[in-house]
Design a protein around this motif. Structure first.
Motif, PDB file in Angstrom:
ATOM      1  N   ALA A 156      76.450 -72.965 -32.859  1.00 58.01           N
ATOM      2  CA  ALA A 156      75.193 -72.996 -32.107  1.00 58.01           C
ATOM      3  C   ALA A 156      75.454 -72.915 -30.606  1.00 58.01           C
ATOM      4  N   ALA A 157      76.503 -73.615 -30.136  1.00 62.35           N
ATOM      5  CA  ALA A 157      76.845 -73.590 -28.711  1.00 62.35           C
ATOM      6  C   ALA A 157      77.271 -72.186 -28.280  1.00 62.35           C
ATOM      7  N   MET A 158      78.022 -71.507 -29.141  1.00 62.57           N
ATOM      8  CA  MET A 158      78.443 -70.147 -28.827  1.00 62.57           C
ATOM      9  C   MET A 158      77.231 -69.214 -28.752  1.00 62.57           C
ATOM     10  N   ILE A 159      76.333 -69.316 -29.722  1.00 64.93           N
ATOM     11  CA  ILE A 159      75.132 -68.481 -29.730  1.00 64.93           C
ATOM     12  C   ILE A 159      74.288 -68.744 -28.487  1.00 64.93           C
ATOM     13  N   ASN A 160      74.206 -70.003 -28.062  1.00 64.06           N
ATOM     14  CA  ASN A 160      73.434 -70.348 -26.875  1.00 64.06           C
ATOM     15  C   ASN A 160      74.003 -69.662 -25.633  1.00 64.06           C
ATOM     16  N   THR A 161      75.335 -69.667 -25.521  1.00 59.55           N
ATOM     17  CA  THR A 161      75.976 -68.989 -24.386  1.00 59.55           C
ATOM     18  C   THR A 161      75.712 -67.487 -24.420  1.00 59.55           C
ATOM     19  N   PHE A 162      75.869 -66.903 -25.594  1.00 62.01           N
ATOM     20  CA  PHE A 162      75.638 -65.465 -25.736  1.00 62.01           C
ATOM     21  C   PHE A 162      74.189 -65.103 -25.394  1.00 62.01           C
ATOM     22  N   SER A 163      73.240 -65.948 -25.818  1.00 63.97           N
ATOM     23  CA  SER A 163      71.818 -65.619 -25.652  1.00 63.97           C
ATOM     24  C   SER A 163      71.384 -65.610 -24.198  1.00 63.97           C
ATOM     25  N   ASN A 164      72.099 -66.337 -23.342  1.00 66.30           N
ATOM     26  CA  ASN A 164      71.718 -66.409 -21.930  1.00 66.30           C
ATOM     27  C   ASN A 164      72.261 -65.264 -21.090  1.00 66.30           C
ATOM     28  N   ALA A 165      73.256 -64.560 -21.609  1.00 66.29           N
ATOM     29  CA  ALA A 165      74.005 -63.611 -20.778  1.00 66.29           C
ATOM     30  C   ALA A 165      73.124 -62.559 -20.113  1.00 66.29           C
ATOM     31  N   ALA A 166      72.277 -61.892 -20.892  1.00 63.84           N
ATOM     32  CA  ALA A 166      71.480 -60.791 -20.340  1.00 63.84           C
ATOM     33  C   ALA A 166      70.485 -61.269 -19.300  1.00 63.84           C
ATOM     34  N   TYR A 167      70.064 -62.525 -19.384  1.00 68.08           N
ATOM     35  CA  TYR A 167      69.058 -63.038 -18.468  1.00 68.08           C
ATOM     36  C   TYR A 167      69.677 -63.649 -17.219  1.00 68.08           C
ATOM     37  N   VAL A 168      70.813 -64.303 -17.376  1.00 69.11           N
ATOM     38  CA  VAL A 168      71.521 -64.827 -16.214  1.00 69.11           C
ATOM     39  C   VAL A 168      71.962 -63.682 -15.305  1.00 69.11           C
ATOM     40  N   PHE A 169      72.419 -62.592 -15.925  1.00 68.65           N
ATOM     41  CA  PHE A 169      72.926 -61.448 -15.158  1.00 68.65           C
ATOM     42  C   PHE A 169      71.965 -60.256 -15.199  1.00 68.65           C
ATOM     43  N   LEU A 170      70.683 -60.539 -15.385  1.00 68.12           N
ATOM     44  CA  LEU A 170      69.685 -59.476 -15.466  1.00 68.12           C
ATOM     45  C   LEU A 170      69.686 -58.542 -14.255  1.00 68.12           C
ATOM     46  N   PRO A 171      69.837 -59.046 -13.023  1.00 63.75           N
ATOM     47  CA  PRO A 171      69.879 -58.129 -11.870  1.00 63.75           C
ATOM     48  C   PRO A 171      70.985 -57.081 -11.951  1.00 63.75           C
ATOM     49  N   ILE A 172      72.073 -57.385 -12.633  1.00 71.19           N
ATOM     50  CA  ILE A 172      73.150 -56.395 -12.765  1.00 71.19           C
ATOM     51  C   ILE A 172      72.684 -55.234 -13.646  1.00 71.19           C
ATOM     52  N   LEU A 173      72.067 -55.570 -14.770  1.00 76.76           N
ATOM     53  CA  LEU A 173      71.569 -54.526 -15.668  1.00 76.76           C
ATOM     54  C   LEU A 173      70.498 -53.682 -14.984  1.00 76.76           C
ATOM     55  N   ILE A 174      69.554 -54.356 -14.336  1.00 76.46           N
ATOM     56  CA  ILE A 174      68.469 -53.632 -13.669  1.00 76.46           C
ATOM     57  C   ILE A 174      69.008 -52.849 -12.480  1.00 76.46           C
ATOM     58  N   GLY A 175      69.943 -53.440 -11.745  1.00 75.33           N
ATOM     59  CA  GLY A 175      70.516 -52.749 -10.589  1.00 75.33           C
ATOM     60  C   GLY A 175      71.156 -51.432 -10.980  1.00 75.33           C
ATOM     61  N   PHE A 176      71.891 -51.439 -12.087  1.00 78.14           N
ATOM     62  CA  PHE A 176      72.525 -50.208 -12.569  1.00 78.14           C
ATOM     63  C   PHE A 176      71.476 -49.174 -12.937  1.00 78.14           C
ATOM     64  N   SER A 177      70.507 -49.583 -13.771  1.00 83.93           N
ATOM     65  CA  SER A 177      69.509 -48.650 -14.277  1.00 83.93           C
ATOM     66  C   SER A 177      68.565 -48.162 -13.185  1.00 83.93           C
ATOM     67  N   ALA A 178      68.099 -49.097 -12.323  1.00 82.56           N
ATOM     68  CA  ALA A 178      67.136 -48.740 -11.281  1.00 82.56           C
ATOM     69  C   ALA A 178      67.752 -47.837 -10.221  1.00 82.56           C
ATOM     70  N   THR A 179      68.969 -48.148  -9.799  1.00 83.91           N
ATOM     71  CA  THR A 179      69.615 -47.317  -8.775  1.00 83.91           C
ATOM     72  C   THR A 179      69.844 -45.904  -9.294  1.00 83.91           C
ATOM     73  N   GLN A 180      70.209 -45.799 -10.558  1.00 87.83           N
ATOM     74  CA  GLN A 180      70.363 -44.476 -11.175  1.00 87.83           C
ATOM     75  C   GLN A 180      69.038 -43.733 -11.189  1.00 87.83           C
ATOM     76  N   LYS A 181      67.944 -44.446 -11.528  1.00 85.39           N
ATOM     77  CA  LYS A 181      66.624 -43.835 -11.564  1.00 85.39           C
ATOM     78  C   LYS A 181      66.190 -43.370 -10.181  1.00 85.39           C
ATOM     79  N   PHE A 182      66.535 -44.124  -9.146  1.00 85.86           N
ATOM     80  CA  PHE A 182      66.126 -43.787  -7.787  1.00 85.86           C
ATOM     81  C   PHE A 182      67.049 -42.768  -7.124  1.00 85.86           C
ATOM     82  N   GLY A 183      68.074 -42.315  -7.843  1.00 87.96           N
ATOM     83  CA  GLY A 183      68.934 -41.258  -7.321  1.00 87.96           C
ATOM     84  C   GLY A 183      70.193 -41.731  -6.634  1.00 87.96           C
ATOM     85  N   GLY A 184      70.570 -43.002  -6.822  1.00 86.69           N
ATOM     86  CA  GLY A 184      71.779 -43.518  -6.207  1.00 86.69           C
ATOM     87  C   GLY A 184      72.905 -43.689  -7.209  1.00 86.69           C
ATOM     88  N   ASN A 185      74.014 -44.214  -6.745  1.00 86.96           N
ATOM     89  CA  ASN A 185      75.166 -44.475  -7.601  1.00 86.96           C
ATOM     90  C   ASN A 185      74.900 -45.740  -8.418  1.00 86.96           C
TER      91      ASN A 185
END
Length: 476
Positions: A156-185
């Motif tokens: 359960a503790a492992m699943i809890n850690t895994f479940s938070n990853a995308a939300y704790v580091f959400l700006p990284i995922l969005i930063g990659f996708s959004a910058t690509q959409k806006f024409g940047g690296n």
């Protein structure tokens, strides 16, 4: 098959060659940008055996012909229409130009979030699974599963850690996708996201308590103090920052000599954008969120069910911008003074909104005919019912628009109901079905009724809206 004849008939049904602005095809569909979609003879297309379905989305009118047929028909079609073969991206660009500013904004958000949906779905489902392990009285009286069976506590503790990853580091995922959409690296966008969640910064979730204690750390830059505060779980700051990064990078690429471009451009683009993010973009969006939530508390306290309906109606649109994360400060204060407040009213309303988004996606599972979209609809519906709505909202509901409208209406009605009965929560968590364990005693019945109202109203409205003539995003 007589591909030439099929192409000729299709061209007639869509209003002739003068009505065709651009055309391409994918594995199964003829994808067209038409000057006037009202000229399409929909009845004529529906009667043709070769046509497996049609729908309009993102400025493109798409005709489903099937694998192996569409490419042959396309060859004849562009000859008769007198246009050149185009790539999918070229046609997508042409289609976007036909959309109004609001539609373009929605499409932009969809293009940014759709690629990261698998990560969000996976973590959302694990978050729901973690709640099953830790909920009191769910399966065993007086205990959670991990208390009754200590051997699964590590899992359960492992699943809890895994479940938070995308939300704790959400700006990284969005930063990659959004910058690509806006024409940047996109990799620079990912680094920008990393800057915003760097461990040296005060965690965004801890910011309200740190601010209240007057312990916010600063960078002292020539006497100018910049708050060292992170943006974990936020959306709006990284979207604006990614746009700035892409534009600064593009500006520098045009002006820096090629011999220095790979060295100078990334350095200055990232530093300049990072500086603007922590000095201007981040603080402004955070202030905007604080002003909004203070208004919501006033609205709830003074207008009752009407205020609940209004908050429920606008909750999902706020999720789109990420400003709903500013509710954390309000909820923290409400829960800190729970003896006086009785709990937080925002959590149950958020649950009604999440359930509505899930119900809309669930309805679309039965309406949509395309298998890939059906699969996304089913998975995102489950995720939304467990409290994570981004997959349903950006992958399905906003894409087709009318499910989103149905969902916010369903959310408004159910939120009015639970507000009337003063349903509150004593903790924060996944707002949806798992939220049952956080509701104050004596109000659980009304919480469940609220979720039923939300689901029934949203599903019914989604089906009603799908039958409207303007709803052409779904295969008839």
């Amino acid at each position: 098959m007589d591909y030439k004849k099929i192409a000729e008939e299709l061209l007639t049904d869509i209003g002739g060659k003068d009505n065709v602005q651009a055309a391409t095809h994918c594995a199964t569909r003829l994808r067209l940008v038409l000057r006037d979609e009202s000229k399409v003879d929909q009845a004529g297309l529906d009667e043709r055996d070769e046509v497996k379905g049609t729908f309009s989305t993102a400025g493109q009118y798409q005709i489903i012909l099937g694998s192996g047929i569409v490419n042959e028909v396309y060859k004849e079609f562009i000859k008769m229409a007198g246009i050149d073969a185009m790539s999918k991206e070229e046609v997508k660009t042409a289609g976007t130009q036909k959309l109004n500013p609001i539609q373009q904004g929605v499409k932009m958000l969809s293009d940014i979030f759709v690629p990261i949906i698998p990560a969000i779905v996976a973590c959302g489902l694990m978050m729901g699974l973690n709640n099953v392990f830790t909920a009191q009285d769910l399966f065993v009286a007086g205990k959670s599963l991990i208390e009754a069976y200590p051997s699964i506590e590590g899992l359960a503790a492992m699943i809890n850690t895994f479940s938070n990853a995308a939300y704790v580091f959400l700006p990284i995922l969005i930063g990659f996708s959004a910058t690509q959409k806006f024409g940047g690296n996109p990799y620079l966008g990912a680094v920008l996201g990393m800057l915003m969640v760097h461990p040296d910064l005060v965690n965004a979730y801890a910011y309200p308590s740190v601010l209240a204690a007057g312990e916010v750390p600063f960078w002292d830059i020539f006497g100018f103090e910049v708050a060292k505060v992170g943006y974990q779980g936020t959306v709006l700051p990284i979207l604006f920052a990614s746009y700035i990064l892409a534009k600064v990078e593009t500006f520098l690429h045009k002006r820096v000599h090629t011999s220095l471009d790979n060295l100078i451009t990334p350095l200055f683009a990232l530093f300049a954008t990072g500086f603007l993010t922590f000095t201007l973009v981040g603080p402004l969006t955070r202030t905007l969120g604080d002003m909004m939530t203070n208004g919501l508390v006033w609205l709830y306290d003074t207008t009752g069910a009407i205020g609940g309906a209004i908050i429920g109606f606008f909750y999902a649109p706020l999720v789109i911008t990420g400003m709903h994360h500013s509710f954390i400060a309000v909820e923290t204060q409400l829960l800190a003074d729970i003896a006086k407040t009785g709990g937080t009213f925002l959590f149950p309303i958020a649950a009604m909104s999440n359930v509505s988004q899930g119900a809309a996606a669930l309805a679309m599972f039965f309406i949509i005919k395309e298998q890939k979209a059906k699969s996304l609809a089913s998975a995102s519906a489950i995720s939304a019912y467990l409290g994570i709505t981004e997959p349903a909202m950006f992958g399905i509901n906003l894409k087709y628009r009318y499910p989103f409208y149905a969902a916010i209406i369903g959310s408004s009605i159910s939120s009015a109901y639970i507000t009337f009965f003063k349903v509150k929560a004593v903790a924060m968590g996944a707002a949806g079905l798992p939220g049952i364990i956080a509701i104050t005693q004596g109000k659980l019945f009304h919480y469940i009724i609220g979720m039923l109202i939300s689901s029934v109203v949203t599903i019914a409205l989604t089906y009603v809206f799908s039958k409207k003539e303007w709803s052409k995003a779904v295969k008839k």
